[in-house]
Design a protein around this motif. Structure first.
Motif, PDB file in Angstrom:
ATOM      1  N   GLN A  25       9.194 -21.952 -17.149  1.00 10.85           N
ATOM      2  CA  GLN A  25       8.747 -23.236 -16.612  1.00 10.85           C
ATOM      3  C   GLN A  25       9.602 -24.417 -17.072  1.00 10.85           C
ATOM      4  OE1 GLN A  25       6.420 -23.144 -14.278  1.00 10.85           O
ATOM      5  NE2 GLN A  25       6.402 -20.939 -14.615  1.00 10.85           N
ATOM      6  N   ASP A  26      10.687 -24.148 -17.767  1.00 13.31           N
ATOM      7  CA  ASP A  26      11.557 -25.220 -18.236  1.00 13.31           C
ATOM      8  C   ASP A  26      12.155 -25.943 -17.026  1.00 13.31           C
ATOM      9  OD1 ASP A  26      13.871 -26.691 -19.233  1.00 13.31           O
ATOM     10  OD2 ASP A  26      13.642 -25.543 -21.083  1.00 13.31           O
ATOM     11  N   PRO A  27      12.031 -27.283 -16.945  1.00 18.86           N
ATOM     12  CA  PRO A  27      12.562 -28.015 -15.783  1.00 18.86           C
ATOM     13  C   PRO A  27      14.073 -27.903 -15.633  1.00 18.86           C
ATOM     14  CG  PRO A  27      11.807 -29.530 -17.504  1.00 18.86           C
ATOM     15  CD  PRO A  27      11.325 -28.173 -17.885  1.00 18.86           C
ATOM     16  N   LEU A  28      14.783 -27.490 -16.687  1.00 16.20           N
ATOM     17  CA  LEU A  28      16.227 -27.312 -16.563  1.00 16.20           C
ATOM     18  C   LEU A  28      16.557 -26.060 -15.756  1.00 16.20           C
ATOM     19  CD1 LEU A  28      19.121 -28.119 -17.291  1.00 16.20           C
ATOM     20  CD2 LEU A  28      18.846 -26.902 -19.472  1.00 16.20           C
ATOM     21  N   ARG A  29      15.661 -25.090 -15.764  1.00 12.95           N
ATOM     22  CA  ARG A  29      15.955 -23.797 -15.140  1.00 12.95           C
ATOM     23  C   ARG A  29      16.337 -23.917 -13.658  1.00 12.95           C
ATOM     24  NH1 ARG A  29      14.228 -18.792 -17.588  1.00 12.95           N
ATOM     25  NH2 ARG A  29      14.752 -17.022 -16.258  1.00 12.95           N
ATOM     26  N   VAL A  33      23.659   9.575 -14.604  1.00 10.42           N
ATOM     27  CA  VAL A  33      23.054   8.885 -13.462  1.00 10.42           C
ATOM     28  C   VAL A  33      23.417   7.411 -13.549  1.00 10.42           C
ATOM     29  CG1 VAL A  33      20.889   8.258 -12.325  1.00 10.42           C
ATOM     30  CG2 VAL A  33      21.143  10.531 -13.342  1.00 10.42           C
ATOM     31  N   ARG A  34      23.947   6.858 -12.482  1.00  7.82           N
ATOM     32  CA  ARG A  34      24.286   5.433 -12.448  1.00  7.82           C
ATOM     33  C   ARG A  34      23.013   4.640 -12.148  1.00  7.82           C
ATOM     34  NH1 ARG A  34      28.554   5.401  -7.775  1.00  7.82           N
ATOM     35  NH2 ARG A  34      26.855   6.708  -6.955  1.00  7.82           N
ATOM     36  N   THR A  35      22.675   3.742 -13.049  1.00  8.87           N
ATOM     37  CA  THR A  35      21.452   2.957 -12.890  1.00  8.87           C
ATOM     38  C   THR A  35      21.777   1.469 -12.840  1.00  8.87           C
ATOM     39  OG1 THR A  35      21.066   2.770 -15.275  1.00  8.87           O
ATOM     40  CG2 THR A  35      20.150   4.711 -14.154  1.00  8.87           C
ATOM     41  N   ALA A  36      20.859   0.709 -12.282  1.00 13.23           N
ATOM     42  CA  ALA A  36      21.038  -0.752 -12.218  1.00 13.23           C
ATOM     43  C   ALA A  36      19.677  -1.421 -12.261  1.00 13.23           C
ATOM     44  CB  ALA A  36      21.790  -1.154 -10.947  1.00 13.23           C
ATOM     45  N   LEU A  37      19.655  -2.595 -12.868  1.00 13.60           N
ATOM     46  CA  LEU A  37      18.458  -3.437 -12.929  1.00 13.60           C
ATOM     47  C   LEU A  37      18.734  -4.690 -12.109  1.00 13.60           C
ATOM     48  CD1 LEU A  37      15.671  -4.135 -14.286  1.00 13.60           C
ATOM     49  CD2 LEU A  37      17.001  -5.233 -16.095  1.00 13.60           C
ATOM     50  N   LEU A  38      17.875  -4.985 -11.178  1.00 11.05           N
ATOM     51  CA  LEU A  38      18.083  -6.146 -10.312  1.00 11.05           C
ATOM     52  C   LEU A  38      16.838  -7.021 -10.320  1.00 11.05           C
ATOM     53  CD1 LEU A  38      19.988  -7.571  -8.334  1.00 11.05           C
ATOM     54  CD2 LEU A  38      18.950  -6.241  -6.491  1.00 11.05           C
ATOM     55  N   LYS A  39      17.037  -8.285 -10.677  1.00 18.01           N
ATOM     56  CA  LYS A  39      15.931  -9.250 -10.700  1.00 18.01           C
ATOM     57  C   LYS A  39      16.186 -10.350  -9.681  1.00 18.01           C
ATOM     58  CE  LYS A  39      14.885  -8.419 -15.585  1.00 18.01           C
ATOM     59  NZ  LYS A  39      14.761  -9.015 -16.943  1.00 18.01           N
ATOM     60  N   GLY A  40      15.226 -11.238  -9.578  1.00 14.04           N
ATOM     61  CA  GLY A  40      15.351 -12.348  -8.646  1.00 14.04           C
ATOM     62  C   GLY A  40      16.363 -13.377  -9.107  1.00 14.04           C
ATOM     63  N   ARG A  41      16.743 -14.260  -8.206  1.00 15.43           N
ATOM     64  CA  ARG A  41      17.800 -15.235  -8.467  1.00 15.43           C
ATOM     65  C   ARG A  41      17.532 -16.110  -9.682  1.00 15.43           C
ATOM     66  NH1 ARG A  41      21.087 -16.866  -4.537  1.00 15.43           N
ATOM     67  NH2 ARG A  41      21.048 -15.861  -2.511  1.00 15.43           N
ATOM     68  N   ALA A  42      16.253 -16.469  -9.907  1.00 18.04           N
ATOM     69  CA  ALA A  42      15.927 -17.397 -10.987  1.00 18.04           C
ATOM     70  C   ALA A  42      16.211 -16.814 -12.363  1.00 18.04           C
ATOM     71  CB  ALA A  42      14.463 -17.809 -10.897  1.00 18.04           C
ATOM     72  N   ASN A  43      16.588 -15.544 -12.407  1.00 15.66           N
ATOM     73  CA  ASN A  43      16.885 -14.896 -13.691  1.00 15.66           C
ATOM     74  C   ASN A  43      18.370 -14.923 -14.037  1.00 15.66           C
ATOM     75  OD1 ASN A  43      14.178 -13.498 -14.494  1.00 15.66           O
ATOM     76  ND2 ASN A  43      14.441 -13.115 -12.308  1.00 15.66           N
ATOM     77  N   TYR A  44      19.202 -15.460 -13.132  1.00  9.59           N
ATOM     78  CA  TYR A  44      20.652 -15.467 -13.348  1.00  9.59           C
ATOM     79  C   TYR A  44      21.186 -16.901 -13.259  1.00  9.59           C
ATOM     80  CZ  TYR A  44      20.081 -10.529 -12.093  1.00  9.59           C
ATOM     81  OH  TYR A  44      19.668  -9.215 -12.029  1.00  9.59           O
ATOM     82  N   LEU A  45      22.109 -17.218 -14.136  1.00  6.40           N
ATOM     83  CA  LEU A  45      22.791 -18.504 -14.050  1.00  6.40           C
ATOM     84  C   LEU A  45      23.581 -18.602 -12.749  1.00  6.40           C
ATOM     85  CD1 LEU A  45      24.370 -19.269 -17.546  1.00  6.40           C
ATOM     86  CD2 LEU A  45      22.728 -20.687 -16.309  1.00  6.40           C
TER      87      LEU A  45
END
Length: 665
Positions: free
Chosen positions: A162-166, A107-119
């Protein structure tokens, strides 16, 4: 494993969860649970019939396998939505791989999160070009970016939420350039969404589910189209999230980020007019942060505008955003500056609801938590309020009733919809949840019996002679009353409070007492608080709303849950006020139809922290005398798991002594 084409999906799902099934044979420690098989059969039948199903399944049911198994066996494209990133990770990295390995199915699976989780490659490069104290960390992130296949910051592990660099190295719907970005082809977010589109089963969270409803991000494909099954775990969170998704929201953080991005982008055009406008916007952002950050909670707009100078600040901010948009339009043709001008107008669209201005022509608030467009039948009065958020706050507007808008959005994605939670019904009825989301009367419903033996594992104590909740002496009196039981059990307690003020007061009182290690909300990161509490063994964790659910501490580390009072929503909450008024206008009883059921569901979430396994034992303390004195008290008690009640303090202390880690078995 081979699928029997002649067997119904219901029989297949039940068979694989039985004692001789694939899971029992291949997953160590797996054992058959009749209630889990019952749930899987209900889910499988709903999938077969493309029906909508509501399932209430308590802790210990094994609900994750009960909905994943029939979905996988069906071979249909599935979207699973969870309440938090932690649950996403648990489901995707632990539960799903174990299931697929046991079944032996590709089964092909994928995990997708919100934008703030990716560089974001583009924004990281921009950050690297700016002087500052973060240069070493930015260089480290660039090295990670070059080596990472996913760009997911969880793999980097050194950048707190909460890191301001994020926000400087990730994108938002506000500042993303979409297909016009020079790094679009190598974009981590786009790659993650492309994997999700190609997958048979996608794990998302509720915020992404609603973002997909909205389809408001240009250049990114939808996930829901083509899905034949949508499974919503922790579904009790949906009504509140829907209220945000179908409304509008603009935070001071978004305004500040726009101001910072505009200043960086306009360096080459540092005219006196531009400098003055940018400084004006920065000053207004700081003033709004100060005003909104000082609020103690949601505050109705009509009250706020009369008591403070916020309305004038918002009006000045709107004028400044208009001026900035005009300046950006007049500058040399550049994709980022065009996007900045769009962001100005999108934020103006939200501000228009608070300064009685028409929104800019041709704009839609899709980039500022702008939500979904309800159809004409769903357009009711908009509730407007402000609330503190982080260092500042947010301006919010939402329809008082989102049922028609949600029904319309969900019906645009036909197939099986499975809603699962430990708390969806009140005394076996789903009326509140169905009504809030506008679900059809023919929606299927299933309340599964509890797995745990609360009669033998748990006791309920409602201390007598406590003062009325809400008074100045309630928290002090409650702690004085329960302290003997707390000493008898040697701590190991959650103290769940209904207000942050009560959290601070309880912490001060117990800290002065000095007998237990304290773990207090807002004094440390949530994960560290829970880890410290579990390791201490005799600690007391004191928390408000966010600790009432999604917290799992099995074993003897948690042996007592103390709830200060029934968790009624604040009566002056603007959203609650609007919903009460609407119910009363329609001839209903706002307290019995809405406020009490909501409080019961929240209470059940808090109670659910106590017993997390078959071997757990615990004392539940409910410090609200209204469950004994008020007419509705019996309804509250009936909604809780059936357990013996203790009457006297001496009984509670005696039972707590049995819970002491050193007590004889």
């Amino acid at each position: 494993m081979e699928i029997d084409p002649d067997a119904s999906l219901t029989r297949q799902a039940s068979r694989e969860l039985a004692a001789g099934g694939a899971l029992a044979q291949r997953i160590p420690g797996f054992c058959e649970r009749r209630v889990q098989r019952d749930m899987a059969e209900q889910v499988a039948q709903a999938i077969t019939d493309s029906a909508t199903l509501l399932v209430e399944a308590g802790t210990g049911t094994g609900k994750t396998m009960a909905y994943l198994l029939p979905a996988v066996l069906s071979g249909k494209r599935t979207v699973v939505s969870t309440g938090t990133k932690n649950l996403q990770d648990q489901l995707y990295q632990r539960d799903l791989p174990r299931l697929l390995e046991a079944l032996g199915m590709p089964v092909r699976t994928a995990l997708l999160k919100g934008r703030a989780n990716y560089l974001c490659r583009y924004r990281l490069k921009q950050a690297a070009e700016q002087p500052g104290t973060d240069s070493a960390r930015i260089q480290s992130l660039r090295q990670f970016m070059e080596a990472s296949a996913s760009g997911e910051l969880a793999d980097y592990g050194k950048l707190a939420d909460q890191d301001p660099l994020r926000p400087r190295v990730t994108s938002t719907a506000d500042n993303c350039l979409g297909t016009r970005c020079p790094d679009y082809d190598d974009c981590f977010v786009f790659a993650a969404r492309r994997r999700a589109l190609d997958a048979d089963l996608v794990v998302v969270n509720h915020h992404l589910l609603f973002a997909d409803f909205a389809v408001r991000e240009a250049g990114f494909s939808e996930i829901l189209p083509g899905a034949e099954i949508v499974i919503v775990d922790e579904a009790h969170q949906l009504p509140d999230l829907a209220a945000s998704a179908f409304g509008q929201r603009l935070s001071t953080r978004q305004l500040s980020e726009l101001s910072r991005d505009a200043r960086r982008c306009c360096v080459a055009f540092e005219t006196p007019a531009a400098s003055e406008t940018l400084q004006r916007l920065a000053d207004l952002c700081a003033a709004l942060e100060s005003e909104l950050g000082a609020l103690e909670g949601r505050t109705a707009w009509q009250r706020l505008r009369l008591q403070t100078g916020v309305e004038s600040l918002i009006g000045d901010t709107a004028k400044t955003l208009e001026a900035l948009a005009a300046l950006l339009d007049a500058m040399a043709d550049d994709e980022e500056r065009r996007r900045l001008a769009e962001r100005c107008r999108e934020q103006l669209t939200v501000l228009a609801a608070f300064v009685d201005r028409d929104p800019p022509e041709g704009t839609a608030p899709h980039g500022v938590d702008g939500g979904l467009e309800p159809d004409d039948s769903a357009v009711t009065e908009m509730v407007r309020w402000a609330e503190p958020l982080g260092w500042g706050g947010a301006l919010c507007a939402s329809p008082a009733d989102i049922s028609a808008a949600y029904r319309r959005a969900a019906s645009g994605h036909p197939g099986a919809w499975i809603y699962v939670s430990a708390t969806l019904s009140v005394n076996g009825r789903f009326d509140l949840f169905r009504g809030q989301l506008g679900l059809a009367a023919e929606t299927r419903e299933c309340v599964l019996p509890p797995v745990f033996d609360y009669e033998s594992q748990c006791r309920l104590w409602v201390p007598a002679a406590l003062p009325a909740p809400g008074g100045d002496q309630h928290t002090r009196a409650l702690l004085r009353t329960v302290l003997p039981a707390l000493e008898a059990s040697d701590g190991g307690a959650f103290l769940l409070m209904t207000t942050h003020r009560a959290v601070k007061e309880a912490a001060a009182l117990l800290r002065a007492d000095g007998r237990f290690p304290l773990f207090v909300q807002s004094e440390d990161d949530r994960a560290r608080l829970l880890r410290g509490f579990s390791e201490a063994g005799n600690g007391v964790l004191i928390g408000a709303a966010s600790f009432w659910e999604g917290v799992d501490v099995p074993g003897n580390a948690l042996r007592m849950v103390i709830i200060d009072k029934l968790p009624f929503a604040p009566p002056d909450d603007p959203v609650v006020e609007a919903r009460r008024e609407r119910i009363e206008r329609d001839g209903g009883n706002a307290f019995m139809d809405y406020q009490l059921p909501q409080a019961i569901l929240a209470l059940r979430q808090g109670v659910g922290r106590l017993i997390r396994s078959e071997s757990d034992r615990g004392l539940l303390v409910l410090g609200d005398p209204r469950v004994r004195s008020a007419r509705y008290g019996a309804k509250v008690l009936r909604a809780l798991p059936a357990m013996p009640q203790l009457e006297a303090t001496e009984e509670a202390v005696a039972f707590a002594q049995q819970l002491h880690p050193g007590a004889s078995p």
